[in-house]
Design an enzyme around this catalytic site. Structure first.
Site, mmCIF file in Angstrom:
data_model
loop_
_atom_site.group_PDB
_atom_site.id
_atom_site.type_symbol
_atom_site.label_atom_id
_atom_site.label_comp_id
_atom_site.label_asym_id
_atom_site.label_seq_id
_atom_site.Cartn_x
_atom_site.Cartn_y
_atom_site.Cartn_z
ATOM 1 N N CYS A 48 0.942 -1.031 0.007
ATOM 2 C CA CYS A 48 0.086 -0.059 0.016
ATOM 3 C C CYS A 48 0.709 1.252 -0.080
ATOM 4 O O CYS A 48 0.559 2.184 -0.780
ATOM 5 C CB CYS A 48 -1.063 -0.272 1.057
ATOM 6 S SG CYS A 48 -0.439 -0.749 2.642
ATOM 7 N N HIS A 69 -1.533 6.598 5.542
ATOM 8 C CA HIS A 69 -0.456 5.622 5.277
ATOM 9 C C HIS A 69 0.605 6.189 4.504
ATOM 10 O O HIS A 69 1.529 5.587 3.638
ATOM 11 C CB HIS A 69 -0.937 4.355 4.706
ATOM 12 C CG HIS A 69 -0.040 3.162 5.312
ATOM 13 N ND1 HIS A 69 -0.046 2.050 4.593
ATOM 14 C CD2 HIS A 69 0.830 3.124 6.143
ATOM 15 C CE1 HIS A 69 0.683 1.295 5.265
ATOM 16 N NE2 HIS A 69 1.227 1.996 6.229
#
Length: 567
Positions: free
Chosen positions: A98, A154
């Site tokens: 990710c 993130h």
């Protein structure tokens, strides 16, 4: 007469510029988390239960996405409708995990050029998306857009400068880490636990605890649309945590999947349906606000599905974290009235880094003051069906992954390193690519799984992806000249890479030092001058400072004592 012509020409230019600025699209960029290639309904609801050998034999005749064999039992009516009315991207790639995908989405640059070649941004690491790289939000806000991020970030948070509202977004609502409980918004890492939900920089866990993340994020997105000033173009980055761990979903979304016996797959399916419904709610808010006709919607996943927890990439090989097609070939489509050829399928090569220049140019923005880009403008490919501007994708070069096998030649790229490159129809993989099994997690055909164990010393694979999209036939020994050419290309890329930055964990990030929350923990400039120092060095700095202060206090007390003694 000449003066009149000049006036008319200037008026034309002014009107054209005004019209161009007035038609800049609203942009909603939706990112699904850990979403498998075979987990969306529009990939063919009329499943044919063909085995892998039959698929390989039919692929040459029909093309990979021309038949319904890779459909899903998961129901996604909203995504199906949007994809059918737009352009399905069926040769579209992201990264296998990710943070690297998000970094390339936000900067238009390969991870070898930002130092993020290895792994993700872990909660305890003093690391983040480099500040010298402007983000997509930075550039869109620069050209007059309202910019909003909802959901999972993130991309680092060890300093306040790395928070979303300091990276181009006017507002942010969501989690900073890579995952959290979908109801409680807490997460554990390396044995420490903390809360993680923010509205801007404000901590809001207790206010929203108990609300399911997918529904909460869509609710916040709807609120943003309702409050939006329609005179300005809108950029919304809606980054769902679904369908990432932990596998959680309200009971009502499970009822339609009574035939799925595997509980991981069942909950995963429910999470997908919840996300599909949430996207529908956001679309309705754009319609109600009168914005939908001028809105471009992009849907993408950040990596392949995690088959260990319900995801399904079949018939692609591998899964999340691997360099096989199942880890990097993505679900993606674009929908909007400004698309010239709607209802089409694009098989042109597109990469996640392409969104940066594509969307900035579409928004009449400027690519000046950006570092050299790896992404290319694909708007004419998407809208008009023209040939892709891209022939090559560097999937990654990871110098920190353990080496495998022997080096082939001192003059070529070191094939012991984990790397992958796509050039035209060819794909080369080196080093350790991750698990290369074919796994079918859907309710039908589970006996079609084909496990793969890599020989200990093997470190080069070559595939013709156009003829062999499932990576069944390794041609590395049959086409050594292609291997040589691609290794030379990898070496050229490696020479342009920056050092990989992967710092040690810093225990000062522990939420127990920050009122129980994950968040920025490095504030003073003197502490962060050398953020690449290991954590024990930072700890030593704290200890040294404490000793100095203690010595000074003792000297002061001694001085006072001596003064009193003499008087």
């Amino acid at each position: 007469m000449l003066q009149l012509l000049i006036i008319i020409f200037n008026a034309f230019i002014f009107c054209h510029a005004a019209d161009s600025a007035g038609t800049r699209p609203n942009i909603i960029l939706i990112l699904a988390d850990n979403y498998g290639f075979n987990d969306v309904g529009y990939h063919g609801s009329e499943r044919k239960t063909l085995n892998l050998d039959q698929l390989a034999s039919e692929a040459d005749d029909y093309g990979y996405n021309d038949i319904g064999y890779h459909g899903s039992e998961i129901k996604t009516p909203v995504l199906d409708r949007l994809a059918a009315g737009g352009v399905k991207l069926e040769n579209y790639y992201v990264q296998p995990i990710c943070s690297p995908t998000r970094s390339q989405l936000m900067t238009g640059r390969y991870q070898i050029h930002t130092g993020i070649q290895h792994s993700i941004f872990w909660p305890l690491q003093p690391n983040g998306l480099p500040l010298q790289d402007p983000t997509l939000a930075d550039k869109l806000r620069e050209t007059g857009y309202s910019t909003h991020a909802v959901g999972k970030w993130h991309l680092g948070f060890f300093k306040e400068e790395y928070l979303p509202t300091n990276r181009g977004f006017d507002t942010f609502f969501g989690i900073l880490n890579g995952k959290a409980d979908h109801y409680q918004y807490n997460d554990s890492a390396m044995g420490v636990n903390g809360l993680d939900l923010r509205d801007g920089i404000q901590r809001v866990n207790y206010e929203y605890r108990g609300q399911y993340s997918t529904n909460l994020y869509s609710k916040k997105a709807v609120e943003i649309v309702e409050k939006h000033d329609s005179e300005k173009p809108l950029f919304m980055y809606l980054s769902f945590q679904a369908v990432h761990l932990p596998l959680q979903v309200p009971e009502k979304y499970l009822k339609q999947y009574g035939d799925i016996k595997d509980m991981n797959r069942k909950v995963y399916a429910g999470m997908t349906s919840a996300m599909d419904e949430a996207i529908g709610d956001v679309v309705k808010s754009f319609e109600s606000k009168g914005l939908w006709q001028d809105t471009l919607l992009i849907f993408t996943t950040d990596n392949g599905g995690q088959v260990l927890y319900g995801g399904d990439n079949w018939p692609l090989r591998g899964w999340k974290g691997s360099l096989w097609e199942g880890g990097i070939k993505a679900v993606g489509f674009v929908h909007g009235q400004m698309i010239k050829k709607k209802g089409t399928i694009s098989k042109e090569l597109i990469h996640v880094s392409d969104w940066f220049p594509t969307l900035i140019n579409l928004a009449d923005g400027s690519l000046k003051k950006t570092n050299p880009l790896d992404g290319v403008d694909q708007w004419r490919t998407i809208s008009y069906g023209e040939q892709s501007q891209r022939k090559t994708i560097l999937h990654n070069i990871d110098p920190l992954m353990s080496h495998v096998g022997e080096r082939k030649s001192g003059k070529q790229f070191d094939a012991r390193e984990r790397a992958a490159l796509r050039h035209n129809e060819w794909k080369i993989i080196t080093g350790d690519p991750g698990n290369g099994s074919w796994i079918y997690t859907s309710t039908r055909g589970q006996n079609q799984n084909k496990l793969y164990e890599r020989p200990n010393d093997k470190n080069i694979w070559l595939f013709n992806i156009e003829n062999d999209p499932y990576e069944k036939h390794d041609l590395s020994t049959k086409r050594p000249e292609v291997v040589t050419d691609l290794l030379e290309m990898l070496e050229k890329f490696a020479l342009t890479s920056v050092p990989c930055f992967y710092p040690e964990n810093d225990l000062m990030a522990d939420p127990k030092y920050h009122e129980g929350y994950w968040g920025p923990w490095i504030h003073a400039q003197w502490i962060t001058e050398e953020v690449n120092l290991p954590s024990y060095t930072k700890t030593f700095r704290y200890s040294l400072l404490s000793i100095i202060i203690l010595v000074l206090v003792c000297l002061s007390l001694l001085s006072i004592y001596e003064t009193k003694a003499f008087t």
